[in-house]
Structure formats: C-alpha cells, structure tokens
Scaffold this motif. Structure first.
Motif, mmCIF file in Angstrom:
data_model
loop_
_atom_site.group_PDB
_atom_site.id
_atom_site.type_symbol
_atom_site.label_atom_id
_atom_site.label_comp_id
_atom_site.label_asym_id
_atom_site.label_seq_id
_atom_site.Cartn_x
_atom_site.Cartn_y
_atom_site.Cartn_z
ATOM 1 N N PHE A 28 0.829 -1.208 0.000
ATOM 2 C CA PHE A 28 0.000 0.000 0.000
ATOM 3 C C PHE A 28 0.863 1.259 0.000
ATOM 4 O O PHE A 28 0.615 2.193 -0.757
ATOM 5 N N PHE A 29 1.922 1.276 0.833
ATOM 6 C CA PHE A 29 2.792 2.464 0.882
ATOM 7 C C PHE A 29 3.566 2.648 -0.425
ATOM 8 O O PHE A 29 3.837 3.776 -0.840
ATOM 9 N N ALA A 30 3.904 1.542 -1.091
ATOM 10 C CA ALA A 30 4.541 1.650 -2.414
ATOM 11 C C ALA A 30 3.574 2.298 -3.400
ATOM 12 O O ALA A 30 3.952 3.169 -4.195
ATOM 13 N N MET A 31 2.299 1.890 -3.331
ATOM 14 C CA MET A 31 1.279 2.478 -4.209
ATOM 15 C C MET A 31 1.089 3.965 -3.904
ATOM 16 O O MET A 31 0.947 4.786 -4.816
ATOM 17 N N VAL A 32 1.093 4.313 -2.616
ATOM 18 C CA VAL A 32 0.938 5.717 -2.212
ATOM 19 C C VAL A 32 2.086 6.559 -2.780
ATOM 20 O O VAL A 32 1.876 7.671 -3.272
ATOM 21 N N LEU A 33 3.312 6.003 -2.734
ATOM 22 C CA LEU A 33 4.473 6.721 -3.283
ATOM 23 C C LEU A 33 4.299 6.930 -4.789
ATOM 24 O O LEU A 33 4.598 8.011 -5.319
ATOM 25 N N GLY A 34 3.775 5.909 -5.484
ATOM 26 C CA GLY A 34 3.522 6.032 -6.921
ATOM 27 C C GLY A 34 2.508 7.131 -7.215
ATOM 28 O O GLY A 34 2.690 7.943 -8.127
ATOM 29 N N MET A 35 1.432 7.157 -6.433
ATOM 30 C CA MET A 35 0.414 8.198 -6.611
ATOM 31 C C MET A 35 0.996 9.579 -6.335
ATOM 32 O O MET A 35 0.717 10.537 -7.063
ATOM 33 N N PHE A 36 1.825 9.679 -5.288
ATOM 34 C CA PHE A 36 2.455 10.950 -4.928
ATOM 35 C C PHE A 36 3.285 11.487 -6.095
ATOM 36 O O PHE A 36 3.189 12.657 -6.465
ATOM 37 N N MET A 37 4.084 10.592 -6.713
ATOM 38 C CA MET A 37 4.918 10.998 -7.853
ATOM 39 C C MET A 37 4.062 11.495 -9.012
ATOM 40 O O MET A 37 4.365 12.505 -9.648
ATOM 41 N N SER A 38 2.973 10.767 -9.285
ATOM 42 C CA SER A 38 2.110 11.110 -10.418
ATOM 43 C C SER A 38 1.452 12.483 -10.235
ATOM 44 O O SER A 38 1.400 13.288 -11.173
ATOM 45 N N ILE A 39 0.945 12.757 -9.025
ATOM 46 C CA ILE A 39 0.262 14.044 -8.783
ATOM 47 C C ILE A 39 1.273 15.184 -8.679
ATOM 48 O O ILE A 39 1.058 16.280 -9.202
ATOM 49 N N LEU A 40 2.412 14.902 -8.007
ATOM 50 C CA LEU A 40 3.447 15.927 -7.832
ATOM 51 C C LEU A 40 3.982 16.408 -9.181
ATOM 52 O O LEU A 40 4.296 17.587 -9.353
ATOM 53 N N ASP A 41 4.062 15.472 -10.137
ATOM 54 C CA ASP A 41 4.685 15.771 -11.424
ATOM 55 C C ASP A 41 3.984 16.916 -12.159
ATOM 56 O O ASP A 41 4.620 17.685 -12.881
ATOM 57 N N ILE A 44 5.243 20.296 -10.232
ATOM 58 C CA ILE A 44 6.672 20.669 -10.296
ATOM 59 C C ILE A 44 7.036 21.133 -11.705
ATOM 60 O O ILE A 44 7.883 21.991 -11.890
ATOM 61 N N VAL A 45 6.354 20.579 -12.703
ATOM 62 C CA VAL A 45 6.620 20.998 -14.083
ATOM 63 C C VAL A 45 5.987 22.361 -14.352
ATOM 64 O O VAL A 45 6.596 23.230 -14.977
ATOM 65 N N SER A 46 4.755 22.571 -13.841
ATOM 66 C CA SER A 46 4.089 23.853 -14.113
ATOM 67 C C SER A 46 4.854 25.018 -13.496
ATOM 68 O O SER A 46 4.831 26.124 -14.018
ATOM 69 N N ALA A 47 5.556 24.760 -12.376
ATOM 70 C CA ALA A 47 6.325 25.818 -11.720
ATOM 71 C C ALA A 47 7.583 26.177 -12.505
ATOM 72 O O ALA A 47 8.181 27.226 -12.274
ATOM 73 N N PRO A 163 0.127 18.468 -4.857
ATOM 74 C CA PRO A 163 -0.025 19.699 -5.646
ATOM 75 C C PRO A 163 0.459 20.946 -4.903
ATOM 76 O O PRO A 163 0.926 21.897 -5.523
ATOM 77 N N THR A 164 0.347 20.922 -3.559
ATOM 78 C CA THR A 164 0.691 22.123 -2.782
ATOM 79 C C THR A 164 2.194 22.360 -2.730
ATOM 80 O O THR A 164 2.652 23.490 -2.844
ATOM 81 N N ILE A 165 2.976 21.278 -2.540
ATOM 82 C CA ILE A 165 4.438 21.467 -2.438
ATOM 83 C C ILE A 165 5.122 21.405 -3.804
ATOM 84 O O ILE A 165 6.313 21.631 -3.907
ATOM 85 N N GLY A 166 4.320 21.106 -4.853
ATOM 86 C CA GLY A 166 4.898 21.013 -6.203
ATOM 87 C C GLY A 166 5.702 22.230 -6.616
ATOM 88 O O GLY A 166 6.843 22.094 -7.066
ATOM 89 N N PRO A 167 5.137 23.462 -6.457
ATOM 90 C CA PRO A 167 5.914 24.654 -6.850
ATOM 91 C C PRO A 167 7.234 24.773 -6.093
ATOM 92 O O PRO A 167 8.239 25.218 -6.653
#
Length: 530
Positions: A28-41, A44-47, A163-167
C-alpha cells in the motif's frame, strides 16, 4: 470481495485490535508513493515551464502543451483505470503504470525538442493516471473499516500535499540543478515502486474474459469527450473562448463524444466506466464535494504563485518557499483529521473544513501589493488545515459505504471529479482575472485623466525626474502610471476571485446538511452496503 472479508476479521471488537498485514501495508505504501509521484509531477513541471521553454527553444504557446498534453491524457486514464484493474488485476495494472511512468519520465529528461517533450508528457500522463484511483480503491478494500482513521488521512494527505508542495520542489530542482531533474527525480522511486508493486500486491485476481466484452466505442467516445473538455478548459481563456475556431471544434467534439459515451455507458453490458455508483447518494455528494475541493486545491495553488510572481516579482524558488506553509499545515493536520474522523460526525468535520477554507479566502480579500510571507501566513495555514479536515470525511463518505465490487470503478470516477474541478476552477479563475482586470483598468483610467490635478502633478513631478537623467520624461511618466494602474487592476481582480471562492465554500456548509450520516459498515464487509 473475499479479500476484504478476510481483512475485516471475525468481530467488530477483534478487527479494531487486529494488526495490519505487513505485506499489504508495504504494498500500500509503495502504491501511495507512486500516486504521490504522479500528482506531484503536474505541479513541479508547471512551476518551471519557463526553464523548459528556454531549454528547448520553444514558443510560449508550444510550451503550454507540455502541461496540457499531460492533463488531457491523465483525465482519460483516471476513469478507465477501474475497468482495466478488473480485467488485468490491480497488481498488473499498477506495475505497468509505475514502470511506464518511470520510463516516460526518463524520456522527458532526454527530449531535445518541444514536439518530443509533448509526446512523452502525454505518455507519462496517461500511464501515471492509472496509479491514482488504484490507491483509493486499495485503501477501502484491503483494510477493515477500523483502520480507516489511519489509511484515509494518508491518501488525503498525498492527494492534497503533492499539488501544494509542487511549486516548491519544482523551483528548487530547476534552480539547484536543471529542468531535466524535474523528470530524473522520478526514476529511482519509480523503479522501487514498480518492483514492490509486482512482488507484493495480491489484492485481486484478473478477469481476462472481460476483454471480449470491452466497449472500444465507449473508450473512444470517452477519450474524445474528456480530452476535448480538458483542452477547452485549459486553452479557452488564452484563445478568447468561442472566438477561436479550435475551441469551437473542441466543443463540438466534446458534445458528440459526451452523447455517445453516456448512451453506451447505460446501454452496453460491460461499459468502459460504470456510472451506477452515482445512484449511491453519499457517493454522489462526496463526488460533488471532491469537485469543489479540486477548485479550491488547484485554484489556490495557482493564485498564490500568480500573485507572488506578477505583483511581488518573486522567482519560482521564492514562491515555493512562501507556499511551503500550506504543505506543513496539511502534514501536521493529517493525524488530527484521522483522530477526529473516529470521534466526530463527518458532516461536522466537513462543515468546519469548509468554514476554515472560506475564512482563509475571505482574509485574502484584504490583499495589497505589499503582502508578503507574514501577511499570507494565516490564510495559508487555514487553507492547509481545512483541506485535510475536508478530504478525510469526503473520502470516507464517498467510498466508505460502497460494496467492494464497486470501489475500484468508483474510485476512478471520484478522482476524476477532483481533477475536473481543478480544470473547471482554473478556467473560471483565469477568465475572471482577465475580464475583471480589464474592467478595473478601464474604471481606474477614467479617474486618472487631465481633469485630475493630483494625476497631473504626479506626471509633472515624475516626468521632471526622468528628464533630469536625459530621458523622455513625459513618455516614461505615462508608462509608469499605466504600470501602476495595471497592477492595481490585477490586485482588484485577485480580490474578486477570492471573494467568489469565499462564497462558494461558505455555500458548501449549507450543502453538508443534505447528506445522510454514513452508517458504519459491518466489520466483515470492508465497506459494504449500497
């Protein structure tokens, strides 16, 4: 279904004390990390789009597609993932998505022109989108209801924190290294997530026979509907909406796609997306709240940096450092939200969260050109804390009372509403900012004319100052005055948007009263009951 029943254990009392299965927990935590990367991406790119634009020698219209192509592809995959998980199994789908996302990230880092980057970003968005709903589905099927106070804040935190820490992350990476690291940073975690997902996920079995019933026309029409909807919302304001032929064509395609998609969704035996979850009143309300939270989450993640960049002149790293407060507030509120979810009526929690959010945006209506870190501190803390207090009960209300067989598909729809909320919110916010700033500029300009002695004195004084440096004082003074009026017009349009958001979230407090209190599901059901 059987998996969940086992996880649910024999009795209510027993399930509360039951230790979590370590293998499932690591998966489950591996899946959470995958989701985190996908949403963060996304963030971080838009910034750091300016750095990518410079690195690939792209025009400003072209570089916008680096973001748009990702969002269009992702919004198609998110609702589709429930059906694919049923056919392939969560293990196969998530492993393919994690591996594909990692590979696409590597390709993005090696792009040598803007065309390559746009294609690689579309692949990255499509494949990455499959990871997000799988995590929500897993949280509500593999753990018993007694563990929800631990699991729900984790997925709520990741969905809102990324999304919040992405920038902040994007600003730091592009400043300290280069834009390539916006993508390279995904590779090591991506390999770890892929390996753990393949080795440890065993929540369900594939149903390969469903391929024969797969609705390909439904998939094509859904792709056209959601893809063109995302395009119209993303590009509409820049192209002045229906005065641009591309937006008109996109809108026509969207309507045709929607008609075919909804027709097939209710007619075929195995639709590409099962919309029957909306028959559950709590799921329908939860999805509505998720839509509005998308407006708040992505809208404010866009508004704060826009103010800091345009009015304060901050660069991406300084913006990130200022915005980090919201992320910290979310992080520290997550365990509190988990604890309260066991103690308080979820409707009361949501009302408190919406109230806090409305208060935070209301404080922003006092905005001036001098607002800095300390003036933005309280609104950002309110935003971060309120977001977590809302997300946990919204997740529980929407997904917590559905039968396990429905959850995989429903989690895709639920996550889609948040993304569409963000897209609709940004389109409305951008349109409001453009139109209101034009109106305010026109109104302010009326007062600054040759019949205004104060304006004439100011122009004479500033003009004389520029003349003393050997410059054309009259022209320079007019340019300076126009800049000041433009800045004030923008500030006033920001205040209008914050006031609108305040009204929206205050209105949600009333809507909370319409929800029926979700009954706690029986211990062995993993979230049963229609």
């Amino acid at each position: 279904m059987a998996t969940t029943a086992v996880a649910g254990a024999p009795s209510q009392a027993g399930s509360a004390d039951q230790p979590m299965d370590r293998r499932k927990l690591i998966a489950f935590f591996a899946m959470v990390l995958g989701m985190f990367m996908s949403i963060l991406d996304i963030q971080i790119v838009s910034a750091s789009l300016a750095e990518i634009q410079a690195g690939l020698s792209a025009g400003s219209d072209e570089v916008a597609w680096v973001q748009t192509s990702y969002l269009i592809a992702e919004v198609i995959m998110i609702p589709l993932s429930g059906t694919l998980a049923r056919i392939l199994s969560t293990r196969v789908l998530f492993s393919i998505c994690a591996a594909g996302f990692t590979l696409a990230s590597a390709l993005c880092a090696t792009a040598t022109n803007i065309e390559q980057m746009i294609v690689y970003r579309a692949i990255q968005g499509f494949i990455g989108g499959g990871m997000i709903p799988s995590v929500f589905a897993a949280a509500f099927t593999i753990f018993p209801p007694s563990k929800r106070a631990i699991v729900s804040p984790i997925i709520g935190l990741v969905a809102t924190l990324a999304p919040t820490i992405g920038p902040t992350v994007g600003g730091y990476l592009s400043h300290a290294f280069s834009w390539h690291w916006l993508f390279l940073v995904n590779i090591v975690p991506g390999i770890i997530v892929t390996a753990l997902a393949w080795l440890l996920i065993d929540f369900d079995e594939p149903e390969m026979s469903l391929w024969k019933k797969f609705d390909w026309w439904g998939l094509i029409s859904m792709g056209l509907f959601l893809g063109s909807l995302e395009y119209v919302l993303e590009e509409g304001n820049n192209k002045d909406w229906f005065s641009d032929e591309h937006i008109v064509v996109g809108s026509v395609v969207m309507v045709i796609g929607a008609v075919v998609f909804f027709f097939r969704a209710f007619k075929v035996e195995f639709p590409v997306v099962d919309l029957r979850a909306f028959a559950n009143r709590n799921f329908a309300f939860g999805s509505l709240f998720s839509f509005v939270m998308g407006i708040g989450l992505y809208g404010l993640t866009y508004l704060y940096p826009l103010y800091l960049g345009r009015i304060r002149g901050y660069d991406s790293l300084m913006i990130g450092e200022t915005m980090f407060v919201s992320g910290l507030a979310m992080f520290f509120t997550a365990p509190v939200a988990g604890f309260l979810s066991n103690k308080l009526d979820p409707r009361l929690m949501m009302a408190i969260g919406f109230g806090g959010f409305a208060l935070g945006t209301y404080l922003m209506t006092g905005l001036t050109q001098d607002w800095d870190f300390y003036e933005l501190l309280i609104p950002q803390i309110l935003r971060g804390c309120s977001m977590m207090l809302c997300m946990v009960p919204i997740n529980n209300i929407a997904l917590g009372t559905l039968p396990p067989a429905r959850i995989r598909n429903a989690s895709g729809l639920f996550n889609l509403t948040r993304n569409l909320g963000g897209a609709v919110g940004l389109a409305i916010i951008n349109t409001m900012l453009t139109q209101r700033s034009d109106e305010h500029y026109a109104r302010l300009s009326e007062h600054v004319n040759y019949g205004n002695p104060a304006a004439l004195d100011w122009l004479d004084s500033v003009g004389a100052n520029f003349d003393s440096y050997g410059l054309d004082g009259a022209t320079a003074a007019m340019q300076r005055l126009s800049g000041m009026i433009t800045q004030q017009a923008w500030l006033m349009s920001f205040i209008d948007v914050f006031l609108t958001l305040t009204g929206l979230f205050a209105g949600l407090i009333l809507l909370v009263m319409l929800i029926s209190k979700p009954a706690a599901p029986p211990a062995g059901s993993g979230g049963g009951g229609h």
